[in-house]
Scaffold this motif. Structure first.
Motif, PDB file in Angstrom:
ATOM      1  N   ALA A  56       0.834  -1.202   0.000  1.00  0.00           N
ATOM      2  CA  ALA A  56       0.000   0.000   0.000  1.00  0.00           C
ATOM      3  C   ALA A  56       0.871   1.256   0.000  1.00  0.00           C
ATOM      4  O   ALA A  56       0.464   2.312  -0.507  1.00  0.00           O
ATOM      5  CB  ALA A  56      -0.925  -0.002   1.219  1.00  0.00           C
ATOM      6  N   SER A  57       2.081   1.155   0.527  1.00  0.00           N
ATOM      7  CA  SER A  57       2.998   2.297   0.583  1.00  0.00           C
ATOM      8  C   SER A  57       3.600   2.633  -0.775  1.00  0.00           C
ATOM      9  O   SER A  57       4.237   3.664  -0.940  1.00  0.00           O
ATOM     10  CB  SER A  57       4.131   2.001   1.560  1.00  0.00           C
ATOM     11  OG  SER A  57       4.900   0.880   1.102  1.00  0.00           O
ATOM     12  N   GLY A  58       3.415   1.728  -1.748  1.00  0.00           N
ATOM     13  CA  GLY A  58       4.013   1.922  -3.063  1.00  0.00           C
ATOM     14  C   GLY A  58       5.274   1.094  -3.254  1.00  0.00           C
ATOM     15  O   GLY A  58       5.785   0.981  -4.373  1.00  0.00           O
ATOM     16  N   ALA A  59       5.775   0.513  -2.169  1.00  0.00           N
ATOM     17  CA  ALA A  59       6.976  -0.316  -2.254  1.00  0.00           C
ATOM     18  C   ALA A  59       6.637  -1.661  -2.900  1.00  0.00           C
ATOM     19  O   ALA A  59       5.501  -2.139  -2.838  1.00  0.00           O
ATOM     20  CB  ALA A  59       7.568  -0.543  -0.864  1.00  0.00           C
ATOM     21  N   TYR A  60       7.644  -2.256  -3.514  1.00  0.00           N
ATOM     22  CA  TYR A  60       7.475  -3.575  -4.115  1.00  0.00           C
ATOM     23  C   TYR A  60       7.825  -4.645  -3.082  1.00  0.00           C
ATOM     24  O   TYR A  60       8.761  -4.477  -2.291  1.00  0.00           O
ATOM     25  CB  TYR A  60       8.378  -3.739  -5.330  1.00  0.00           C
ATOM     26  CG  TYR A  60       8.022  -2.839  -6.489  1.00  0.00           C
ATOM     27  CD1 TYR A  60       6.962  -3.145  -7.342  1.00  0.00           C
ATOM     28  CD2 TYR A  60       8.743  -1.670  -6.722  1.00  0.00           C
ATOM     29  CE1 TYR A  60       6.630  -2.322  -8.403  1.00  0.00           C
ATOM     30  CE2 TYR A  60       8.417  -0.829  -7.781  1.00  0.00           C
ATOM     31  CZ  TYR A  60       7.364  -1.157  -8.616  1.00  0.00           C
ATOM     32  OH  TYR A  60       7.030  -0.333  -9.647  1.00  0.00           O
ATOM     33  N   LEU A  61       7.086  -5.729  -3.107  1.00  0.00           N
ATOM     34  CA  LEU A  61       7.422  -6.880  -2.285  1.00  0.00           C
ATOM     35  C   LEU A  61       8.187  -7.856  -3.169  1.00  0.00           C
ATOM     36  O   LEU A  61       7.678  -8.320  -4.184  1.00  0.00           O
ATOM     37  CB  LEU A  61       6.150  -7.544  -1.724  1.00  0.00           C
ATOM     38  CG  LEU A  61       6.387  -8.793  -0.858  1.00  0.00           C
ATOM     39  CD1 LEU A  61       7.195  -8.442   0.390  1.00  0.00           C
ATOM     40  CD2 LEU A  61       5.050  -9.434  -0.468  1.00  0.00           C
ATOM     41  N   LEU A  62       9.429  -8.118  -2.785  1.00  0.00           N
ATOM     42  CA  LEU A  62      10.298  -8.976  -3.579  1.00  0.00           C
ATOM     43  C   LEU A  62      10.617 -10.252  -2.821  1.00  0.00           C
ATOM     44  O   LEU A  62      10.646 -10.279  -1.585  1.00  0.00           O
ATOM     45  CB  LEU A  62      11.603  -8.252  -3.917  1.00  0.00           C
ATOM     46  CG  LEU A  62      11.505  -6.906  -4.652  1.00  0.00           C
ATOM     47  CD1 LEU A  62      12.890  -6.333  -4.889  1.00  0.00           C
ATOM     48  CD2 LEU A  62      10.776  -7.067  -5.966  1.00  0.00           C
ATOM     49  N   ALA A  71      11.179  -3.128  -1.343  1.00  0.00           N
ATOM     50  CA  ALA A  71      12.102  -2.206  -2.007  1.00  0.00           C
ATOM     51  C   ALA A  71      11.275  -1.105  -2.657  1.00  0.00           C
ATOM     52  O   ALA A  71      10.357  -1.397  -3.425  1.00  0.00           O
ATOM     53  CB  ALA A  71      12.947  -2.934  -3.057  1.00  0.00           C
ATOM     54  N   THR A  72      11.583   0.118  -2.330  1.00  0.00           N
ATOM     55  CA  THR A  72      10.854   1.242  -2.921  1.00  0.00           C
ATOM     56  C   THR A  72      11.327   1.449  -4.361  1.00  0.00           C
ATOM     57  O   THR A  72      12.442   1.040  -4.721  1.00  0.00           O
ATOM     58  CB  THR A  72      11.096   2.533  -2.136  1.00  0.00           C
ATOM     59  OG1 THR A  72      12.475   2.901  -2.260  1.00  0.00           O
ATOM     60  CG2 THR A  72      10.734   2.358  -0.670  1.00  0.00           C
TER      61      THR A  72
END
Length: 249
Positions: A56-62, A71-72
């Motif tokens: 939701a923060s815009g960061a990617y889940l890797l 990682a943003t």
């Protein structure tokens, strides 16, 4: 809370890429994506990471191995300069070692007959002038020793091979060859009104220079190793330039 470091080990240049990695790069180039997309996908692929979601923060889940981490976009963007070399012509010739199980010629053309180089150069220059992809197919036939049906990314690989070879030769034999950007037309032929005629004239001039005008030596010259022929042509061009400078004085 556990803290751990995630390392992305990626190649430092074209020279470190094997056939599998080259195919991946050429397939991405064939997809006509942006430079940043190309570098991002290669970063993740070669770093062993995969995007599995978006927070939701815009960061990617890797996911990398058994680890999951965020990682943003800014973090990923900060890593892309390490792969800037991907959007430049390779400084030394690289190529797929096999296409359709056919072995390629040596990447730097050492040990390749000068006649073969002339044929390849003519086809490559013809492609620069016309953008006719059939010429790249003909070029691949020479480079891999047999007529083969090329996939789009393989056609791109053939172009990159010749582009990197010509750029490499322009630095190795600077008195005889010039980089493509040095001519007004953006390639070695400039804005020639009749490129096919100019190619023939250039080829004839090279052969005459090596045979010293003796037609009986033509077969011998064409059989020369490409590097040996270009070394002699470069030496002759350097001597001619020095003579012109002396005459001007």
């Amino acid at each position: 809370m556990q803290t751990f470091n995630i390392n992305f080990n990626v190649p430092q240049g074209w020279h470190e890429l094997g056939d599998k990695q080259l195919r991946y790069v050429y397939q991405l180039i064939a997809a006509d994506i942006s430079a940043d997309e190309l570098k991002t996908l290669c970063l993740l692929q070669w770093g062993g990471a995969k995007v599995v979601g978006r927070q939701a923060s815009g960061a990617y889940l890797l996911r990398k191995g058994r680890f999951f981490f965020e990682a943003t976009p800014e973090t990923i963007a900060g890593l892309l300069p390490y792969l800037d070399w991907l959007v430049s012509v390779p400084p030394a010739p690289v190529r797929l070692s096999k296409i359709n199980r056919r072995d390629a010629l040596p990447a730097d053309f050492q040990g390749v007959p000068f006649e073969t180089y002339i044929v390849c150069d003519n086809l490559y220059q013809g492609y620069l002038q016309t953008r006719d992809e059939a010429l790249l197919d003909q070029l691949a036939t020479v480079l891999y020793g047999r007529a083969i049906t090329l996939k789009p990314f393989e056609r791109i690989s053939v172009f990159y091979w010749m582009a990197s070879l010509k750029d490499f030769f322009s630095r190795r034999f600077p008195d005889f060859l010039q980089p493509a950007a040095a001519t007004s037309g953006g390639n070695l032929l400039g804005d020639a009104p009749n490129p096919a005629a100019q190619l023939q004239e250039a080829m004839d001039a090279q052969i005459r220079a090596l045979t010293k005008g003796d037609p009986t030596k033509e077969a011998e010259v064409l059989a020369l190793d490409t590097w040996r022929a270009l070394t002699e042509l470069n030496a002759q061009a350097k001597e001619f330039k020095q003579l012109k400078q002396q005459t001007a004085k």
